[in-house]
Write an enzyme that holds these catalytic residues in place. Structure first.
Site, PDB file in Angstrom:
ATOM      1  N   CYS A  75     -36.628  74.015 -45.678  1.00 31.56           N
ATOM      2  CA  CYS A  75     -37.450  74.597 -44.645  1.00 31.56           C
ATOM      3  C   CYS A  75     -38.837  73.977 -44.750  1.00 31.56           C
ATOM      4  O   CYS A  75     -39.543  74.212 -45.729  1.00 31.56           O
ATOM      5  CB  CYS A  75     -37.493  76.094 -44.892  1.00 31.56           C
ATOM      6  SG  CYS A  75     -38.607  76.929 -43.835  1.00 31.56           S
ATOM      7  N   HIS A 166     -29.789  68.332 -38.203  1.00 31.10           N
ATOM      8  CA  HIS A 166     -30.541  68.341 -36.936  1.00 31.10           C
ATOM      9  C   HIS A 166     -29.864  67.432 -35.922  1.00 31.10           C
ATOM     10  O   HIS A 166     -29.415  66.336 -36.261  1.00 31.10           O
ATOM     11  CB  HIS A 166     -31.976  67.845 -37.162  1.00 31.10           C
ATOM     12  CG  HIS A 166     -32.787  68.774 -38.009  1.00 31.10           C
ATOM     13  ND1 HIS A 166     -33.496  69.826 -37.492  1.00 31.10           N
ATOM     14  CD2 HIS A 166     -32.959  68.836 -39.351  1.00 31.10           C
ATOM     15  CE1 HIS A 166     -34.083  70.495 -38.480  1.00 31.10           C
ATOM     16  NE2 HIS A 166     -33.768  69.904 -39.618  1.00 31.10           N
ATOM     17  N   GLU A 215     -33.301  76.824 -33.579  1.00 28.38           N
ATOM     18  CA  GLU A 215     -32.956  76.725 -34.992  1.00 28.38           C
ATOM     19  C   GLU A 215     -31.641  77.409 -35.319  1.00 28.38           C
ATOM     20  O   GLU A 215     -31.398  78.532 -34.886  1.00 28.38           O
ATOM     21  CB  GLU A 215     -34.046  77.374 -35.850  1.00 28.38           C
ATOM     22  CG  GLU A 215     -35.188  76.453 -36.132  1.00 28.38           C
ATOM     23  CD  GLU A 215     -36.125  77.041 -37.174  1.00 28.38           C
ATOM     24  OE1 GLU A 215     -35.650  77.639 -38.155  1.00 28.38           O
ATOM     25  OE2 GLU A 215     -37.340  76.898 -36.986  1.00 28.38           O
ATOM     26  N   CYS A 224     -40.703  73.796 -36.227  1.00 36.81           N
ATOM     27  CA  CYS A 224     -39.708  73.532 -37.260  1.00 36.81           C
ATOM     28  C   CYS A 224     -40.125  72.258 -37.978  1.00 36.81           C
ATOM     29  O   CYS A 224     -40.167  71.186 -37.372  1.00 36.81           O
ATOM     30  CB  CYS A 224     -38.337  73.376 -36.617  1.00 36.81           C
ATOM     31  SG  CYS A 224     -37.022  73.014 -37.779  1.00 36.81           S
ATOM     32  N   GLY A 227     -37.333  69.839 -38.576  1.00 40.65           N
ATOM     33  CA  GLY A 227     -36.987  69.339 -37.238  1.00 40.65           C
ATOM     34  C   GLY A 227     -37.965  68.286 -36.746  1.00 40.65           C
ATOM     35  O   GLY A 227     -37.566  67.300 -36.112  1.00 40.65           O
TER      36      GLY A 227
HETATM   37  O1  ZDP Z   1     -31.577  74.714 -41.243  1.00 39.81           O
HETATM   38  C1  ZDP Z   1     -31.776  75.859 -40.859  1.00 39.81           C
HETATM   39  O2  ZDP Z   1     -30.884  76.725 -40.867  1.00 39.81           O
HETATM   40  C2  ZDP Z   1     -33.187  76.218 -40.383  1.00 39.81           C
HETATM   41  N1  ZDP Z   1     -33.182  77.390 -39.573  1.00 39.81           N
HETATM   42  C3  ZDP Z   1     -34.023  76.399 -41.615  1.00 39.81           C
HETATM   43  C4  ZDP Z   1     -35.473  76.626 -41.329  1.00 39.81           C
HETATM   44  C5  ZDP Z   1     -36.162  75.342 -40.904  1.00 39.81           C
HETATM   45  C6  ZDP Z   1     -37.631  75.547 -40.653  1.00 39.81           C
HETATM   46  N2  ZDP Z   1     -37.939  76.024 -39.357  1.00 39.81           N
HETATM   47  C7  ZDP Z   1     -38.453  74.308 -40.923  1.00 39.81           C
HETATM   48  O3  ZDP Z   1     -39.650  74.367 -40.657  1.00 39.81           O
HETATM   49  O4  ZDP Z   1     -37.962  73.316 -41.446  1.00 39.81           O
HETATM   50  C8  ZDP Z   1     -38.179  76.560 -41.527  1.00 39.81           C
END
Ligand code: ZDP
Length: 281
Positions: A75, A166, A215, A224, A227
């Site tokens: 994350c 992603h 997400e 993200c 992301g």
């Molecule tokens: O991979 C997932 O299940 C994401 N929802 C994790 C969280 C990603 C996040 N938004 C980021 O900033 O990389 C926290």
């Protein structure tokens, strides 16, 4: 039992942080995390992050539960928040500090600058279909400009893992995408066995991309971090963006560099304390 927490946000991607340094087991269960993340019945957040003891090579370990209770590997916005939270726990607010954090996606290294921004060594992107994972194409091929049918329409996608999956689609107008309806159809498409985070990206300039995200496990969020990193890697792979690039998200901008020297992705952005409190579990 009452548990203390701190609520942080990075570009409006918000997390409930728990000081879990005393134990290797997260203080609350995934179903409690779902309740805590609820914006009407709970504290409100896109996820819950636990600061656990480090391993032999690291200072701390991060674990995170999404707002649906699932556990992602990494994350990006959350690890910036976690770095600020640790600095506060250690009484190192406003100092330049670097932490080595163990995650399910390997060792990640956030560095806090005294003026408050956090730069994170996010590691190397994983590009092969088997690593993402996706069944689009053969397992040891990159997934660049592949077509996939979602909701009765053909989309050209590029997939990248930053430890978590992603799937990026470049579009004319990111704001015109009906994210709430199309997002879940990408997330749960059978070509993504671990589900996927889904990004719609508009090229404003090669060094400036606009992105909106659906997400995995959290739905529409304001930003993200993983992301944004995956988006720039996809931009470079498809010849649409520079390796050094600003990514504009609904919650603000992240600065991303995909280094040609070490193949690692570096992300720079803010993370701020919102409030502290305690809740029962
Ligand atoms: O991979 C997932 O299940 C994401 N929802 C994790 C969280 C990603 C996040 N938004 C980021 O900033 O990389 C926290």
């Amino acid at each position: 039992m009452s548990i203390a927490f701190s609520k942080y946000q990075g570009l409006g991607n918000d997390f409930i942080l728990i000081d879990n340094r005393h134990s290797d087991t997260p203080a609350i269960e995934p179903d409690e995390a779902m309740m805590w993340c609820d914006r009407h019945f709970g504290i409100g957040g896109d996820g819950v992050i636990f600061v656990l003891p480090g391993t032999a090579d690291t200072d701390y370990t991060m674990r995170i539960f999404n707002s649906d209770g699932s556990e992602p590997e990494m994350c990006g916005n959350g690890i910036r928040c976690m770095a600020k939270f640790i600095a506060a726990l250690e009484g190192k607010t406003d100092l330049a500090v670097t932490y080595k954090i163990q995650t399910l996606a390997g060792i990640i290294t956030p560095e806090i600058f005294p003026e408050g921004q956090v730069r994170v060594d996010m590691g190397e992107p994983r590009l092969l279909a088997a690593e993402i994972p996706t069944t689009l194409g053969t397992p040891d091929d990159k997934v660049v400009d592949r077509s996939v049918e979602v909701d009765g329409k053909s989309w050209t996608v590029t997939c990248v893992s930053m430890g978590n999956p992603h799937c990026m689609t470049f579009v004319e107008d990111a704001n015109a995408i009906p994210l709430a309806t199309i997002g879940p159809k990408f997330e749960c498409h059978p070509v993504f066995p671990q589900r996927t985070n889904t990004e719609f990206v508009q090229v404003i300039r090669p060094d400036y991309l606009r992105m909106r995200v659906w997400e995995r496990g959290a739905g529409i969020t304001l930003a993200c971090g993983t992301g944004a990193c995956a988006t720039v890697v996809a931009g470079v792979l498809t010849g649409k963006s520079d390796r050094n690039c600003t990514v504009e998200l609904p919650g603000g901008c992240l600065y991303i560099e995909w280094s040609i020297e070490d193949n690692r992705v570096y992300m720079t952005g803010p993370a701020e304390l919102v409030f502290t409190g305690s809740a029962s579990a």
